[in-house]
Design a protein around this motif. Structure first.
Motif, PDB file in Angstrom:
ATOM      1  N   VAL A  38       0.835  -1.208   0.000  1.00 48.05           N
ATOM      2  CA  VAL A  38       0.000   0.000   0.000  1.00 48.05           C
ATOM      3  C   VAL A  38       0.868   1.255   0.000  1.00 48.05           C
ATOM      4  N   LYS A  39       1.997   1.211   0.723  1.00 48.22           N
ATOM      5  CA  LYS A  39       2.897   2.371   0.767  1.00 48.22           C
ATOM      6  C   LYS A  39       3.419   2.728  -0.625  1.00 48.22           C
ATOM      7  N   ILE A  40       3.565   1.725  -1.473  1.00 49.38           N
ATOM      8  CA  ILE A  40       4.040   1.972  -2.833  1.00 49.38           C
ATOM      9  C   ILE A  40       3.046   2.846  -3.591  1.00 49.38           C
ATOM     10  N   VAL A  41       1.758   2.616  -3.357  1.00 49.84           N
ATOM     11  CA  VAL A  41       0.713   3.408  -4.007  1.00 49.84           C
ATOM     12  C   VAL A  41       0.819   4.868  -3.581  1.00 49.84           C
ATOM     13  N   TYR A  42       0.959   5.107  -2.275  1.00 47.51           N
ATOM     14  CA  TYR A  42       1.075   6.480  -1.770  1.00 47.51           C
ATOM     15  C   TYR A  42       2.320   7.170  -2.340  1.00 47.51           C
ATOM     16  N   THR A  43       3.442   6.486  -2.296  1.00 47.67           N
ATOM     17  CA  THR A  43       4.698   7.072  -2.765  1.00 47.67           C
ATOM     18  C   THR A  43       4.636   7.397  -4.256  1.00 47.67           C
ATOM     19  N   THR A  44       4.116   6.453  -5.038  1.00 45.56           N
ATOM     20  CA  THR A  44       4.031   6.665  -6.484  1.00 45.56           C
ATOM     21  C   THR A  44       3.065   7.797  -6.821  1.00 45.56           C
ATOM     22  N   ALA A  45       1.955   7.870  -6.088  1.00 43.33           N
ATOM     23  CA  ALA A  45       0.977   8.936  -6.340  1.00 43.33           C
ATOM     24  C   ALA A  45       1.593  10.304  -6.065  1.00 43.33           C
ATOM     25  N   ILE A  46       2.337  10.428  -4.971  1.00 42.01           N
ATOM     26  CA  ILE A  46       2.985  11.696  -4.628  1.00 42.01           C
ATOM     27  C   ILE A  46       4.017  12.066  -5.692  1.00 42.01           C
ATOM     28  N   LEU A  47       4.798  11.075  -6.152  1.00 47.89           N
ATOM     29  CA  LEU A  47       5.792  11.321  -7.195  1.00 47.89           C
ATOM     30  C   LEU A  47       5.119  11.791  -8.483  1.00 47.89           C
ATOM     31  N   SER A  48       3.981  11.209  -8.816  1.00 40.96           N
ATOM     32  CA  SER A  48       3.247  11.603 -10.025  1.00 40.96           C
ATOM     33  C   SER A  48       2.807  13.057  -9.951  1.00 40.96           C
ATOM     34  N   VAL A  49       2.334  13.476  -8.781  1.00 41.89           N
ATOM     35  CA  VAL A  49       1.881  14.851  -8.600  1.00 41.89           C
ATOM     36  C   VAL A  49       3.065  15.819  -8.719  1.00 41.89           C
ATOM     37  N   VAL A  50       4.186  15.469  -8.096  1.00 42.84           N
ATOM     38  CA  VAL A  50       5.379  16.321  -8.152  1.00 42.84           C
ATOM     39  C   VAL A  50       5.842  16.504  -9.598  1.00 42.84           C
ATOM     40  N   LEU A  51       5.873  15.416 -10.354  1.00 41.12           N
ATOM     41  CA  LEU A  51       6.274  15.491 -11.758  1.00 41.12           C
ATOM     42  C   LEU A  51       5.291  16.337 -12.564  1.00 41.12           C
ATOM     43  N   GLY A  52       3.997  16.209 -12.255  1.00 41.46           N
ATOM     44  CA  GLY A  52       2.987  16.999 -12.952  1.00 41.46           C
ATOM     45  C   GLY A  52       3.127  18.482 -12.671  1.00 41.46           C
ATOM     46  N   VAL A  53       3.383  18.838 -11.423  1.00 47.31           N
ATOM     47  CA  VAL A  53       3.573  20.239 -11.048  1.00 47.31           C
ATOM     48  C   VAL A  53       4.809  20.806 -11.745  1.00 47.31           C
ATOM     49  N   ALA A  54       5.873  20.011 -11.802  1.00 49.99           N
ATOM     50  CA  ALA A  54       7.101  20.448 -12.490  1.00 49.99           C
ATOM     51  C   ALA A  54       6.824  20.669 -13.973  1.00 49.99           C
ATOM     52  N   LEU A  55       6.000  19.809 -14.558  1.00 47.28           N
ATOM     53  CA  LEU A  55       5.635  19.958 -15.965  1.00 47.28           C
ATOM     54  C   LEU A  55       4.853  21.249 -16.183  1.00 47.28           C
ATOM     55  N   GLY A  56       3.898  21.530 -15.298  1.00 46.77           N
ATOM     56  CA  GLY A  56       3.121  22.767 -15.396  1.00 46.77           C
ATOM     57  C   GLY A  56       4.006  24.001 -15.282  1.00 46.77           C
ATOM     58  N   ALA A  57       4.956  23.957 -14.355  1.00 48.20           N
ATOM     59  CA  ALA A  57       5.879  25.080 -14.184  1.00 48.20           C
ATOM     60  C   ALA A  57       6.733  25.272 -15.442  1.00 48.20           C
TER      61      ALA A  57
END
Length: 276
Positions: A38-57
């Motif tokens: 389950v921790k893998i899901v949380y970690t991967t989801a957070i990483l996805s959001v960080v990458l998305g924010v970087a893309l938007g910037a």
């Protein structure tokens, strides 16, 4: 403020779908006795959001200083509309049966890598869609867009937590039907906005389009009216459904055609008047 509300609604829809899909993955893992993953899901989801924010910037940094503002906003609006169209098609084809598809993917391989890949694909896709859909607003009004996306994401997170902890059941078919209709209006509005910006560029360049550039006045509203696109009601309608008190012929044709085609596709797929 109208941009903030509109982008907030888009972000809410996309973020809630990402949270909903992540919740389904977590519940399936627990059902299979794979609590450690389950921790893998949380970690991967957070990483996805960080990458998305970087893309938007990155998108904002690239296009904020581009001299041809009308062309940038027109191009990004058309791109955002295209992205929304693919979202609608994906939702029609996979949305109502997504739980079964996720379960099948996890059942075929329960390795840590497989869980991370499945989570990343679903979550990052939603983040990427949010970035691309809100990009035209980010370029034209960054502060309102950031406010709207942040508020929409927080609202989706709150609802997602409630769904998970309270055991609330979501009718996926109804969810994807309702959000698809909303997105159809947003997509057509973006096509209309992009066309308007493109026509303004043609006008500045002295390019005559004849009847396609002719403007039709629908409402005679002043800048002090709430229905004016620069004010509360008019601004919200402008961003959400492409409303404007006057429109060029080309905009009417392209915006109207986009809306009719998308709604026809959604209605034909879901048959909402037959069975909900």
């Amino acid at each position: 403020m109208s941009e903030a509300l509109a982008t907030g609604l888009v972000a809410f829809r996309e973020a809630f779908e990402a949270i909903l899909l992540s919740t389904i993955i977590i519940m399936l893992l627990k059902k299979m006795g794979e609590h450690g993953k389950v921790k893998i899901v949380y970690t991967t989801a957070i990483l996805s959001v960080v990458l998305g924010v970087a893309l938007g910037a990155g998108i904002y940094a690239i296009f904020k200083g581009f001299p041809e503002k009308e062309l940038v906003e027109a191009g990004m609006s058309y791109l955002a509309a295209l992205v929304i169209g693919t979202v609608i098609v994906w939702g029609v084809r996979h949305g109502p049966k997504i739980k079964g598809e996720i379960e099948a993917k996890l059942a075929s391989s329960l390795s840590a890598k497989a869980v991370a890949v499945v989570t990343f694909i679903f979550v990052f896709r939603e983040v990427l869609e949010t970035v691309l859909i809100t990009a035209p607003f980010l370029v034209s009004n960054p502060s309102s867009t950031i406010l709207g996306v942040s508020a929409g994401t927080l609202g989706a997170l709150a609802l997602g937590v409630a769904v998970y902890w309270l055991g609330m059941r979501i009718n996926l078919r109804t969810f994807f039907l309702g959000t698809s209709i909303l997105l159809a209006f947003v997509a057509s509005g973006l096509v209309g906005y992009g066309t308007h910006e493109l026509l303004e560029w043609f006008e500045e360049e002295g390019i005559e389009l004849g009847v396609l550039g002719k403007k039709i006045q629908f409402l005679n509203v002043g800048e002090d009216s709430l229905l004016h696109p620069k004010n509360a009601i008019g601004g919200l309608l402008s961003v959400m459904v492409g409303y404007y008190h006057y429109m060029e012929i080309a905009r009417i044709i392209l915006q109207g055609s986009t809306l009719l085609l998308l709604l026809a596709y959604i209605i034909a797929a879901y048959k909402p008047f037959g069975k909900l």
